[in-house]
Design a protein around this motif. Structure first.
Motif, short mmCIF file in Angstrom:
data_model
loop_
_atom_site.label_atom_id
_atom_site.label_comp_id
_atom_site.label_asym_id
_atom_site.label_seq_id
_atom_site.Cartn_x
_atom_site.Cartn_y
_atom_site.Cartn_z
N SER A 17 0.83 -1.20 0.00
CA SER A 17 0.00 0.00 0.00
C SER A 17 0.87 1.25 0.00
N LEU A 18 0.27 2.39 -0.35
CA LEU A 18 1.01 3.67 -0.36
C LEU A 18 1.54 4.01 1.02
N GLN A 19 0.72 3.75 2.03
CA GLN A 19 1.16 4.03 3.40
C GLN A 19 2.38 3.21 3.76
N GLN A 20 2.37 1.92 3.42
CA GLN A 20 3.51 1.06 3.71
C GLN A 20 4.74 1.47 2.91
N MET A 41 11.72 16.24 9.03
CA MET A 41 11.16 15.57 7.86
C MET A 41 10.38 16.57 7.02
N PRO A 42 10.17 16.27 5.74
CA PRO A 42 9.30 17.12 4.92
C PRO A 42 7.91 17.17 5.53
N SER A 43 7.26 18.30 5.42
CA SER A 43 5.90 18.39 5.95
C SER A 43 5.01 17.40 5.22
N SER A 44 3.95 16.98 5.88
CA SER A 44 3.04 16.01 5.26
C SER A 44 2.43 16.57 3.98
N ARG A 45 2.20 17.90 3.93
CA ARG A 45 1.63 18.49 2.73
C ARG A 45 2.61 18.43 1.57
N LYS A 46 3.88 18.85 1.82
CA LYS A 46 4.87 18.85 0.75
C LYS A 46 5.18 17.45 0.24
N LEU A 47 5.30 16.49 1.17
CA LEU A 47 5.61 15.12 0.75
C LEU A 47 4.45 14.52 -0.03
N ALA A 48 3.22 14.84 0.39
CA ALA A 48 2.05 14.33 -0.31
C ALA A 48 1.98 14.90 -1.73
N VAL A 53 0.10 11.72 -3.53
CA VAL A 53 -0.82 10.92 -2.71
C VAL A 53 -1.61 11.86 -1.80
N ALA A 54 -2.60 11.32 -1.13
CA ALA A 54 -3.38 12.11 -0.20
C ALA A 54 -2.54 12.47 1.03
N ARG A 55 -2.79 13.65 1.57
CA ARG A 55 -2.02 14.09 2.74
C ARG A 55 -2.25 13.18 3.94
N ILE A 56 -3.48 12.66 4.07
CA ILE A 56 -3.78 11.79 5.21
C ILE A 56 -2.94 10.52 5.15
N THR A 57 -2.59 10.06 3.93
CA THR A 57 -1.75 8.87 3.79
C THR A 57 -0.37 9.10 4.39
N VAL A 58 0.20 10.28 4.13
CA VAL A 58 1.51 10.61 4.69
C VAL A 58 1.41 10.77 6.19
N THR A 59 0.35 11.41 6.65
CA THR A 59 0.17 11.63 8.10
C THR A 59 0.08 10.30 8.84
N ILE A 60 -0.68 9.36 8.30
CA ILE A 60 -0.81 8.05 8.96
C ILE A 60 0.54 7.33 8.98
N ALA A 61 1.28 7.43 7.86
CA ALA A 61 2.60 6.79 7.82
C ALA A 61 3.53 7.41 8.85
N GLU A 64 2.66 6.19 12.35
CA GLU A 64 3.15 4.83 12.60
C GLU A 64 4.65 4.83 12.88
N LEU A 65 5.39 5.68 12.18
CA LEU A 65 6.83 5.78 12.39
C LEU A 65 7.15 6.37 13.75
N VAL A 66 6.29 7.24 14.25
CA VAL A 66 6.47 7.77 15.61
C VAL A 66 6.28 6.65 16.63
N SER A 67 5.25 5.82 16.43
CA SER A 67 5.01 4.74 17.39
C SER A 67 6.15 3.72 17.38
N ASN A 68 6.87 3.60 16.25
CA ASN A 68 8.01 2.69 16.17
C ASN A 68 9.33 3.36 16.50
N GLU A 69 9.26 4.62 16.96
CA GLU A 69 10.41 5.37 17.46
C GLU A 69 11.42 5.72 16.38
N TYR A 70 10.97 5.82 15.12
CA TYR A 70 11.83 6.35 14.07
C TYR A 70 11.73 7.87 14.01
N LEU A 71 10.54 8.40 14.30
CA LEU A 71 10.31 9.83 14.27
C LEU A 71 9.75 10.29 15.60
N ILE A 72 9.83 11.62 15.83
CA ILE A 72 9.15 12.25 16.96
C ILE A 72 8.35 13.42 16.41
#
Length: 489
Positions: A17-20, A41-48, A53-61, A64-72
């Motif tokens: 999937s796009l999110q993955q 990181m790039p803002s969710s709007r710019k990366l989208a 892709v939809a901005r919500i797709t980047v936001t969800i990704a 998930e990366l925050v919960s896995n401690e890759y991002l804060i």
């Protein structure tokens, strides 16, 4: 300074999937050192916008990366690479560019590549007319309920079962269902001590051959037969005798006087689909009792019986315990499941369990428990019924199209199956025919791989209808007929 959005690119050839995909891109950038701890990181709007892709797709990704401690996340400031983000270890490795390596041609003790593979390109789904065997049609599978069963299997209630090393044991829920629901359909009764879960039918055949055969023993196989079985027997270095099948499968009267093991596919012979009559099954068992040899029954495609009810399994007719029964869920569910089972006398199962434990201990607990839920909750029976209805329709269309194109059909299965065994006109090599048909988007399977020798019969080929939609069958068969007529001219 923020990391440029242009750093990331989506791959068009991936099935995730796009999110993955976005998660994978960010994880790889962090682990490779392209994105360093503390960088924004790039803002969710710019990366989208950059990825389309939809901005919500980047936001969800990102979440998930925050919960896995890759991002804060820093409130309105955006997302940053975490200071404690996972990283790969770094090694000071010597330069190996001039390493000539080992002479593997002399070092290898055994070779496993010397066989003729069934011709099937990896991108077979890209072909318009894939008449190939053994692949699943995603439109026929109950993805929703399989996913629910997988979620149920990883729930808190079952986690201890999944996380525990079974050692040589199997999931008792799956074993219980096979004993109570699957085997009675074949007329077989057994105890838990007489069944072993395997990684598909081929794994079961390998275990059986390893235990029963040595260089001094003789095995009988059908000709043509499943190519994987022939290669398994070659590795045991036993004396292998191939016996030609007829319209009723393996003829018992052609068995040699001295042998140790017979491998047979009585329900649907591989690849001709011939069905062994009950009278011939009884005769085979009589000879096994007289000659004291073992019969390995590969109950190939017994579930795909939609023309009429199948005959009882050899194992159900066996009064002496000489039959070793091999079953699989690969064709009825999906081939990637790699889940099968052996049913045999307890002394054999003990040895088979010990051999399996040396190689892989047991099939993954998650797969076993998911399959157990899927089977026990009734989804398996619904799946079989749905496949039977679709296969019956496809088979009817295939028969009509084959007749209209005047193609030569050899042996037909009595109960159904998922393929036809065909014969090209004399002088036409089915391997060359298959390669030529690929130019028209048609995939067929040449028959040479199924015979004892490559040159024995180059004219046979197999047409399967498990992977092709009904609407495409007539045009595909028409292209085959056209190509054969051109070859004859």
């Amino acid at each position: 300074m923020a990391i440029p959005a242009e750093t990331f690119f989506l791959r068009p050839d991936t099935e995730t999937s796009l999110q993955q995909q976005i998660q994978q891109l960010v994880v790889e950038a962090i682990l490779s050192g392209r994105c360093l701890p503390g960088e924004r990181m790039p803002s969710s709007r710019k990366l989208a916008e950059h990825l389309g892709v939809a901005r919500i797709t980047v936001t969800i990704a990102y979440t998930e990366l925050v919960s896995n401690e890759y991002l804060i996340s820093k409130g309105r400031s955006g997302y940053y690479v975490a200071q404690n983000a996972p990283s790969r270890p770094k090694f000071n490795l010597p330069d190996q560019s001039e390493n000539t390596g080992i002479d593997w041609s002399r070092t290898l003790g055994q070779r496993f590549l010397a066989h003729v593979p069934v011709m099937r390109p990896q991108n077979w789904r890209d072909y318009k007319y894939p008449f190939i065997y053994g692949q699943s049609d995603p439109r026929l599978f109950d993805h929703h309920n399989w996913r629910n069963c997988a979620l149920k299997a990883v729930g808190r209630k079952d986690f201890d079962i999944l996380a525990t090393d079974y050692y040589e044991r199997d999931d008792p829920m799956l074993v219980e269902f096979i004993l109570r629901q699957i085997l009675p359909r074949r007329g077989i009764t057994a105890r838990p001590e007489e069944i072993l879960i395997t990684m598909g039918a081929q794994h079961a055949l390998w275990i059986t051959a390893q235990i029963l055969l040595t260089q001094r023993r003789t095995a009988v196989i059908e000709n043509p037969c499943y190519p994987g079985l022939r290669q398994i027997l070659n590795q045991t270095r036993c004396n292998t005798i191939s016996i030609d099948v007829d319209n009723a499968g393996l003829p018992p009267e052609k068995l040699p006087d001295s042998l140790d093991v017979v491998f047979t596919t009585p329900s649907h012979h591989c690849p001709t689909n011939a069905t062994m009559p009950v009278s011939r099954r009884h005769r085979l068992l009589e000879l096994a009792a007289e000659g004291e040899f073992v019969v390995v029954e590969d109950d190939y495609e017994f579930e795909i019986s939609f023309l009429k009810s199948p005959s009882p399994a050899l194992k159900s007719l066996d009064p002496t315990g000489c039959v070793i029964y091999v079953g699989s869920f690969s064709k009825s569910l999906f081939p990637g499941l790699r889940l099968g089972y052996i049913v045999a006398s307890e002394p054999f199962i003990r040895e088979a369990r010990a051999l399996r434990s040396l190689v892989l201990r047991h099939p993954p607990g998650l797969i076993q428990r998911t399959a157990a839920y899927f089977l026990s909750l009734g989804h398996y029976d619904a799946q079989i019924a749905r496949m039977g209805r679709i296969y019956r329709k496809r088979r009817s269309i295939m028969e009509q199209s084959i007749s209209e194109e005047r193609l030569s059909l050899t042996t037909q299965g009595t109960f159904g199956g998922s393929s036809f065994w065909m014969k090209a006109p004399d002088g036409i090599d089915s391997t060359k025919l298959a390669m030529s048909l690929r130019q028209d988007g048609v995939l067929i399977e040449p028959g040479s791989a199924f015979f004892a020798t490559d040159e024995e019969d180059p004219g046979h080929y197999r047409l399967a209808y498990s992977s092709i939609a009904s609407a495409r069958i007539p045009d595909g068969i028409s292209l085959i007929g056209k190509k054969i007529r051109e070859a004859r001219r």
